[in-house]
Structures are given as C-alpha cells and as structure tokens.
Design an enzyme around this catalytic site. Structure first.
Site, PDB file in Angstrom:
ATOM      1  N   ASP A  10       0.847  -1.183   0.000  1.00 15.46           N
ATOM      2  CA  ASP A  10       0.000   0.000   0.000  1.00 15.46           C
ATOM      3  C   ASP A  10       0.891   1.245   0.000  1.00 15.46           C
ATOM      4  OD1 ASP A  10      -2.333   1.686   0.471  1.00 15.46           O
ATOM      5  OD2 ASP A  10      -1.600   1.816   2.537  1.00 15.46           O
ATOM      6  N   ASP A  12      -0.413   5.215   0.871  1.00 16.07           N
ATOM      7  CA  ASP A  12      -0.749   6.187   1.906  1.00 16.07           C
ATOM      8  C   ASP A  12      -0.969   5.493   3.242  1.00 16.07           C
ATOM      9  OD1 ASP A  12      -1.252   8.578   3.080  1.00 16.07           O
ATOM     10  OD2 ASP A  12      -3.094   9.022   2.014  1.00 16.07           O
ATOM     11  N   ASP A 207      -1.725  -0.512   5.957  1.00 13.43           N
ATOM     12  CA  ASP A 207      -2.124   0.020   7.266  1.00 13.43           C
ATOM     13  C   ASP A 207      -3.622  -0.072   7.527  1.00 13.43           C
ATOM     14  OD1 ASP A 207      -3.324   3.201   7.000  1.00 13.43           O
ATOM     15  OD2 ASP A 207      -2.428   2.278   5.248  1.00 13.43           O
TER      16      ASP A 207
END
EC number: 3.1.3.-
Length: 259
Positions: A10, A12, A207
C-alpha cells in the site's frame, strides 16, 4: 515471520503520510531491492498515471519505477478490455484513468450511448458528468467504479472519495457497480498475475484493515499490518479475521526478516 518471495504494498499510511515519508518505508524497499525480492505498489488512486506515482515515491527517497505501480485505473482498463475489446466507454475521472483506458484501445465517448460507464475520482466533477453517467447506466451500460473509498485524506482534512461520487449514480439508477480497487479481488489478481508467483509466496502490506488487509484476505494471500496509518493495533486485535502479522512499522518487519 515467514520469508516471502514478493510483496504487494500500500502507499498512503504505509509508505507516506501526505508529503512525509513514514519511518522504515525507504529502508524496507532498499532491503527488498538488495535481496532481489520483487515488489509492487497497489493503489486505489485512479487519477494519477503510474509514472506520476513513481516520481512521487522517488522524490521521497523510495525506489520505484512506473512498472512497479498497479493503479485501480490500470486494473479497470484491463478488466474492460478482457471483457470487450474496443468497447465504448463513458468515463468520469482524471488523466490516469483516461490514459489507462485509451492505452487498452477502448473508445472514450462523451455521451450516454456506450457499453460501459466508469466512475473514478474526479476533482472537477459536475452535475452534467454525473447526469451522462446516470443516463448511460439507465440505457444498459455496464456500471464500473474504480474503488469504493468514501473519503480521501487531503491537506484540509478528509474529502469525498470516489465511493461518494459513485454513490450518486448508484442511488439515482438503483444499480450497484462492479468495484475494481482494494479490497476487491480484481486489482489484486492483476498484481498477482504480474508477479506470477504462487499465492503462498506473496504477502500484502498495508495500514488500513478495510482495504489493504481485506484485499489480501479476499485473494488468500498472507497480510502484514503496519501500525503507521489508519487502523490501530487495538482495532486489529478485535477483527474476526485478523492479519497474519501486525508490526509497529516496516523497520520491525526488516528486523524480523533479518532475524
């Protein structure tokens, strides 16, 4: 921790927050590069072209090329082209989506008489654009959305995401689209096909549970949660299907791999 042959990553909340690199991100990519371990960045961002995403990562000190980037725009274009070559498409979205669709030989139209209606994030959205999209879906076009993110982080705070724009057409037509981006399998299967490795040799790192971690769970690959973004360790521990691993940051992942 298991040693994997490749990683899906990922952006961001995992690599950066806004204009700031996250501690351990560059070091983790350097570790993978130094050990000849392939990696791909998988992003729901459909408005940017892969080279733009790679350039941003490089400016932050994270090694990346356009070939390392899988966007929801690329996955959307691939999905449509595999279903119907030379399809007529009405799109709402940015240059990343426009380029991806055009590069697949799809015909971009400015009216509602099309085979597909595609909604991607469009920061210049208008009533007319949404109106044509709605008419297209009502006329029988297949309805596709690049991703279902209802909000996106901006400098001013959380702003409407593509899922919010998509919902206007969904509510008006009563039709739910095919979603392409994380956590849906379409974008993940494209990334896995690029890696061309058995699923048990690949891990998804991210996240946010509802997109990153679920995207791995939905295609049966192991998941590595990093506590550097949206979803906290406490929230992860309450999930019915937790990630395979959870670490404070990517520095801890490196330490595990080297240990």
């Amino acid at each position: 921790m298991k040693q994997y042959s490749a990683y899906l990553l990922d952006l961001d909340g995992t690599m950066y927050k806004g204009d700031d690199i996250i501690d351990g991100a560059a070091e983790f990519i350097d570790y993978l590069s130094n050990h000849d371990i392939p990696y791909l960045f998988v992003t729901n961002n459909s408005s940017k072209e892969p080279v733009e995403v790679a350039n941003r990562l490089n400016r932050l000190g994270i090694k990346a090329t356009a070939d390392d980037i899988i966007t929801s725009a690329l996955a959307t274009a691939d999905y449509i082209a595999n279903e119907q070559q030379d399809a007529k498409v009405y799109m709402v979205g940015g240059n990343g989506l426009k380029t991806a669709l055009s590069n697949k030989g799809l015909q971009l139209k400015d009216d509602e008489f099309v085979d597909y209606v595609v909604i991607g994030l469009d920061e210049a959205i208008t009533y007319e654009k949404l109106g044509i999209a709605t008419l297209g879906v009502r006329n029988g076009a297949k309805f596709i959305s690049t991703n279902k993110d209802v909000s996106i982080p901006k400098e001013r705070g959380f702003m409407p995401g593509n899922g919010a724009l998509t919902s206007v057409v969904s509510v008006s037509t009563g039709q739910e689209p095919v979603f392409i981006g994380k956590p849906e399998p379409v974008i993940m299967n494209m990334a896995l096909s690029v890696l061309n490795l058995p699923k048990d040799e690949v891990a998804m790192v991210g996240d946010l549970y509802d997109t990153d971690i679920l995207s791995g769970i939905n295609v049966n690959v192991d998941t590595i949660h990093v506590q550097t973004g949206v979803t906290s360790l406490e929230e992860i521990q309450q999930k019915e299907q937790p990630p395979t691993y959870s670490f404070k940051d990517l520095n801890e992942v490196i330490a595990e791999l080297e240990g």
